[in-house]
Design a protein around this motif. Structure first.
Motif, mmCIF file in Angstrom:
data_model
loop_
_atom_site.group_PDB
_atom_site.id
_atom_site.type_symbol
_atom_site.label_atom_id
_atom_site.label_comp_id
_atom_site.label_asym_id
_atom_site.label_seq_id
_atom_site.Cartn_x
_atom_site.Cartn_y
_atom_site.Cartn_z
ATOM 1 N N GLY A 1 50.511 14.581 -14.952
ATOM 2 C CA GLY A 1 51.555 15.047 -13.556
ATOM 3 C C GLY A 1 51.527 14.353 -13.097
ATOM 4 O O GLY A 1 51.155 13.600 -12.044
ATOM 5 N N ASP A 2 52.602 14.907 -12.122
ATOM 6 C CA ASP A 2 52.678 15.078 -10.720
ATOM 7 C C ASP A 2 52.614 16.613 -9.901
ATOM 8 O O ASP A 2 52.552 17.727 -10.425
ATOM 9 N N LYS A 3 53.206 16.590 -8.500
ATOM 10 C CA LYS A 3 53.753 17.575 -8.259
ATOM 11 C C LYS A 3 54.772 18.444 -7.619
ATOM 12 O O LYS A 3 55.468 18.856 -6.608
ATOM 13 N N GLU A 4 55.661 17.429 -8.331
ATOM 14 C CA GLU A 4 57.183 17.111 -8.019
ATOM 15 C C GLU A 4 57.464 18.520 -8.151
ATOM 16 O O GLU A 4 59.006 18.568 -7.706
ATOM 17 N N THR A 5 57.602 19.431 -8.961
ATOM 18 C CA THR A 5 57.643 21.006 -9.087
ATOM 19 C C THR A 5 57.839 21.566 -7.656
ATOM 20 O O THR A 5 58.108 22.388 -8.101
ATOM 21 N N TYR A 6 56.244 21.492 -7.131
ATOM 22 C CA TYR A 6 56.711 21.889 -5.655
ATOM 23 C C TYR A 6 56.708 21.980 -4.823
ATOM 24 O O TYR A 6 57.326 22.392 -3.730
ATOM 25 N N GLN A 7 56.258 20.205 -4.737
ATOM 26 C CA GLN A 7 56.972 19.456 -3.457
ATOM 27 C C GLN A 7 57.879 18.872 -3.099
ATOM 28 O O GLN A 7 58.383 18.652 -4.399
ATOM 29 N N MET A 8 58.869 18.890 -1.817
ATOM 30 C CA MET A 8 59.919 18.425 -2.032
ATOM 31 C C MET A 8 60.397 17.180 -2.188
ATOM 32 O O MET A 8 59.153 16.622 -2.539
ATOM 33 N N ASN A 9 61.214 16.612 -2.888
ATOM 34 C CA ASN A 9 62.252 15.505 -2.963
ATOM 35 C C ASN A 9 61.584 15.061 -1.791
ATOM 36 O O ASN A 9 62.153 15.349 -1.048
ATOM 37 N N PRO A 10 61.566 13.654 -1.447
ATOM 38 C CA PRO A 10 61.588 13.018 -0.738
ATOM 39 C C PRO A 10 63.276 12.104 0.091
ATOM 40 O O PRO A 10 63.434 12.426 1.121
ATOM 41 N N ALA A 11 64.872 12.849 -0.991
ATOM 42 C CA ALA A 11 66.154 12.296 -0.827
ATOM 43 C C ALA A 11 66.684 13.641 0.120
ATOM 44 O O ALA A 11 67.390 13.368 0.758
ATOM 45 N N ASN A 12 65.605 14.768 0.239
ATOM 46 C CA ASN A 12 66.501 15.851 0.748
ATOM 47 C C ASN A 12 65.893 16.239 2.458
ATOM 48 O O ASN A 12 64.248 17.132 3.042
ATOM 49 N N SER A 13 67.024 16.977 3.107
ATOM 50 C CA SER A 13 66.033 17.007 4.872
ATOM 51 C C SER A 13 66.768 18.845 4.722
ATOM 52 O O SER A 13 66.340 19.749 5.299
#
Length: 323
Positions: free
Chosen positions: A216-228
């Motif tokens: 998998g990846d780490k997207e459930t805990y690291q932030m979405n690059p689209a969001n500020s």
């Protein structure tokens, strides 16, 4: 033509340009990440990070001496461990006889005046390669906090000055602060990875530590690059939980987020100029596509100009020679 304003007047000589320069870099801005590995007299270059090495402890101490002589006084240590030392619960992370805690103690004994920053995350020690405890393919938040607390306390006991929770579990700053305070480590600071994005720029770092996720990846805990705006939520939580610094990672693709945090929080803002950002400049310079030194300094200036008080960067040693 009668121009009242001629901005070029303030650029006409090096003396004037220096005098009116708005942003200045200093060696004291930098934290240098270093990779420690097992063995004696071992220096292993990270293939995807030209000029960056995994070092056995004896050579790590020599490297730190060279950096101290250049004025660098803060170092962030990361462990490269064999798979045999990794398990589901990252128990090696709080083993007092393990490589990492030995390294922290050795650096502080040899260089009592330097600041040692440590990484608080499971992935370098986890057989799953994730920053949290994994059950049935899911990364569990609250059980992970218990592991992070043990790790943080062990690092403080070893002499760490600044702890860097890089895991992005909810509530970890407050949990770690409570563990430290209950044990009497009131003076150990926390530099929270407040806005750590699920970025493509971490690849060379994972090569350096052999710590890529096994699935998998780490997207459930690291932030979405689209969001500020989400970064403001994360930063506010860490601020309220007792963080002493707020970090943005990566730096270059998130200069707007560095500015956002700097504008909204009265804490020092740190930015991590990550491995992929370093590798891009180095690779282009080696191919003759960029002036490596100029590009390096421009990158660091941009991070400082955006509002970072502290810059974690693999360029620290090179930049220190030029400043």
């Amino acid at each position: 033509m009668n121009l009242i304003r001629r901005p070029r007047r303030n650029r006409q000589s090096a003396v004037i340009r220096d005098m009116v320069q708005e942003t200045r870099l200093s060696v004291t801005d930098f934290i240098l990440p270093l990779f420690v590995m097992e063995g004696q007299n071992v220096r292993s270059e990270v293939a995807s990070m030209p000029g960056i090495y995994r070092l056995s402890l004896d050579l790590l101490l020599e490297e730190i001496q060279e950096c101290v002589d250049l004025g660098i006084k803060t170092f962030d240590l990361f462990p490269n461990l064999p798979e045999s030392k990794k398990d589901k619960y990252a128990t090696e992370s709080h083993n007092p006889d393990g490589l990492y805690l030995q390294a922290v103690r050795a650096v502080k004994e040899r260089f009592p005046d330097v600041m040692v920053m440590t990484d608080v995350a499971m992935d370098p020690y986890s057989s799953d390669g994730h920053d949290g405890v994994v059950e049935d393919g899911k990364i569990l938040n609250d059980p992970t906090l218990e592991v992070l607390g043990k790790m943080a306390l062990a690092q403080a006991q070893a002499g760490a000055n600044i702890l860097g929770p890089s895991d992005m579990m909810d509530g970890r700053v407050g949990y770690i602060r409570q563990v430290l305070d209950e044990a009497g480590y009131y003076d150990v600071a926390i530099m929270s990875y407040a806005a750590k994005y699920a970025s493509a720029f971490y690849g060379p770092f994972r090569d350096a530590l052999d710590s890529a996720p096994k699935f998998g990846d780490k997207e459930t805990y690291q932030m979405n690059p689209a969001n500020s705006r989400e970064a403001l939520i994360e930063a506010q939580l860490d601020y309220d939980e007792g963080a002493d610094f707020l970090m943005v990672k990566p730096a270059l693709a998130y200069l707007d987020v560095i500015k956002l945090l700097n504008d909204n929080f009265h804490l020092p803002i740190a930015a991590y100029n990550v491995s992929g950002e370093y590798a891009m400049v180095k690779s282009a310079a080696r191919n003759g596509w960029l002036d490596g030194e100029r590009a390096m300094m421009e990158v660091l200036l941009s991070i400082k100009r955006a509002g970072a008080n502290v810059i974690l960067t693999y360029f620290a040693k090179e930049a220190a020679r030029l400043l």
